[in-house]
Scaffold this active site. Structure first.
Site, mmCIF file in Angstrom:
data_model
loop_
_atom_site.group_PDB
_atom_site.id
_atom_site.type_symbol
_atom_site.label_atom_id
_atom_site.label_comp_id
_atom_site.label_asym_id
_atom_site.label_seq_id
_atom_site.Cartn_x
_atom_site.Cartn_y
_atom_site.Cartn_z
ATOM 1 N N ASN A 65 18.038 61.878 22.811
ATOM 2 C CA ASN A 65 17.673 61.501 24.176
ATOM 3 C C ASN A 65 16.184 61.136 24.200
ATOM 4 O OD1 ASN A 65 17.170 61.325 26.908
ATOM 5 N ND2 ASN A 65 17.470 63.511 27.318
ATOM 6 N N TRP A 66 15.924 59.854 24.247
ATOM 7 C CA TRP A 66 14.528 59.398 24.185
ATOM 8 C C TRP A 66 13.800 59.616 25.511
ATOM 9 C CZ3 TRP A 66 14.684 53.911 21.426
ATOM 10 C CH2 TRP A 66 15.248 54.066 20.149
ATOM 11 N N LYS A 67 14.520 59.918 26.554
ATOM 12 C CA LYS A 67 13.937 60.082 27.894
ATOM 13 C C LYS A 67 13.120 58.840 28.265
ATOM 14 C CE LYS A 67 14.004 64.991 27.088
ATOM 15 N NZ LYS A 67 13.579 66.305 27.488
ATOM 16 N N HIS B 265 21.780 65.877 33.084
ATOM 17 C CA HIS B 265 20.658 66.474 32.337
ATOM 18 C C HIS B 265 19.830 67.308 33.310
ATOM 19 C CE1 HIS B 265 16.942 66.903 30.101
ATOM 20 N NE2 HIS B 265 17.624 66.600 29.011
ATOM 21 N N GLU C 236 16.792 67.582 33.774
ATOM 22 C CA GLU C 236 15.692 66.851 34.426
ATOM 23 C C GLU C 236 16.221 66.041 35.606
ATOM 24 O OE1 GLU C 236 14.144 65.022 30.861
ATOM 25 O OE2 GLU C 236 13.547 66.996 30.156
ATOM 26 N N GLU D 44 22.454 73.129 27.383
ATOM 27 C CA GLU D 44 21.002 73.048 27.220
ATOM 28 C C GLU D 44 20.340 74.071 28.136
ATOM 29 O OE1 GLU D 44 19.733 68.970 25.752
ATOM 30 O OE2 GLU D 44 20.044 68.719 27.898
ATOM 31 N N GLY E 29 12.100 71.061 25.805
ATOM 32 C CA GLY E 29 10.724 70.567 25.744
ATOM 33 C C GLY E 29 9.683 71.658 25.734
ATOM 34 N N SER F 231 14.747 72.105 22.288
ATOM 35 C CA SER F 231 13.785 72.262 21.178
ATOM 36 C C SER F 231 14.474 72.385 19.825
ATOM 37 C CB SER F 231 12.859 73.451 21.435
ATOM 38 O OG SER F 231 12.113 73.231 22.619
ATOM 39 N N GLY G 146 15.835 66.016 22.176
ATOM 40 C CA GLY G 146 14.850 65.278 22.959
ATOM 41 C C GLY G 146 13.688 64.854 22.074
#
Ligand code: PEP
Length: 252
Positions: free
Chosen positions: A9-11, A97, A99, A169, A175, A215, A236
């Protein structure tokens, strides 16, 4: 046998040029490697999807979007529909997700709509669930995850459920550099599978690929992926470096 999966997931990172470089580096880095049937998936930003699809279409890499619209089409300025993603050559969509749940207030109800759109478009959802630190500290983490499963997935027909990939997650690990221990990940994955068994039967539950995210990196992936109910990772930060991402996939 469940499909083993490592998805990056490159965000909201990379330009189109640097994203293409990253995809190319992953593609080249995989050449000549046998990854024990691990499916690698890249999830770049929307703007990169079509160009990356052109680049990876003759490779074993899969392509995911990080989100999609809850509506099918029409006057929804700024939204990208699941059908548009399918037409860009996308195969998977990350949904729910943390976020998105936190910063864009995505609710279980909204995610049910998005899940429906993704399945209608013939795409594979990667459905994210996971507790906040506060939930874990209060001992509510199993209940919280159970409610996310119940509200987000249990309405599915067994046939639709069979298309879903789940990503567990824990929000406190995303992160932050904090990773769930292999035991914590396994404990929750086993719990999720048990709940899925109750809802959809043992066979369907046992066939569902369940990814750990939070992570995860090359230095801890091996122990995490060795757990019986962990079928891979949603990665991530560590997916932004091709060699690290490939080393994670090599950790099975
Ligand atoms: C994620 O955003 O899905 C994630 C797991 O991030 P990170 O690996 O950076 O914790």
């Amino acid at each position: 046998m469940r499909q083993k999966i490592v998805a990056g997931n490159w965000k909201m990172n990379t330009s189109i040029a640097s994203g293409l470089e990253l995809a190319q580096a992953v593609k080249t880095g995989l050449e000549g490697k046998s990854l024990n049937d691990v499916k690698l998936i890249l999830a770049p930003p929307f703007t990169h999807l079509h160009a990356i699809e052109e680049m990876i279409k003759d490779s074993p890499l899969g392509l995911a979007a990080q989100n999609t619209a809850s509506e099918k089409s029409g006057a929804y300025t700024g939204e990208v529909s699941a059908e548009m993603l399918a037409s860009a050559g996308v195969g998977y969509v990350i949904l729910g997700h943390s976020e998105r749940r936190k910063y864009y207030h995505e609710t279980d109800e909204l995610l049910v709509q998005k899940l429906t759109r993704v399945l209608e478009a013939g795409l594979t959802p990667i459905f994210c669930i996971g507790e906040e630190l506060e939930d874990r500290e209060k001992g509510n983490h199993f209940e919280l995850v159970k409610s996310q499963l119940k509200n987000g997935l249990f309405h599915c027909s067994p046939e639709d459920f069979a298309k879903v990939i789940i990503a567990y997650e824990p929000v406190w690990a995303i992160g932050t550099g904090l990773t769930a221990s292999p035991e914590q990940a396994e404990e929750m994955h086993a719990f999720i599978r048990e709940e899925l068994s109750k809802a959809f039967g043992v066979e369907k539950a046992n066939a569902c690929s369940m990814l750990y995210g939070g992570s995860c990196k090359a230095s801890n992936a091996r122990e995490l992926f060795a757990q019986p109910n962990v079928d891979g990772g949603l990665i991530g930060g560590a997916s932004l470096q091709a060699d690290e991402f490939i080393r994670i996939a090599e950790s099975f």
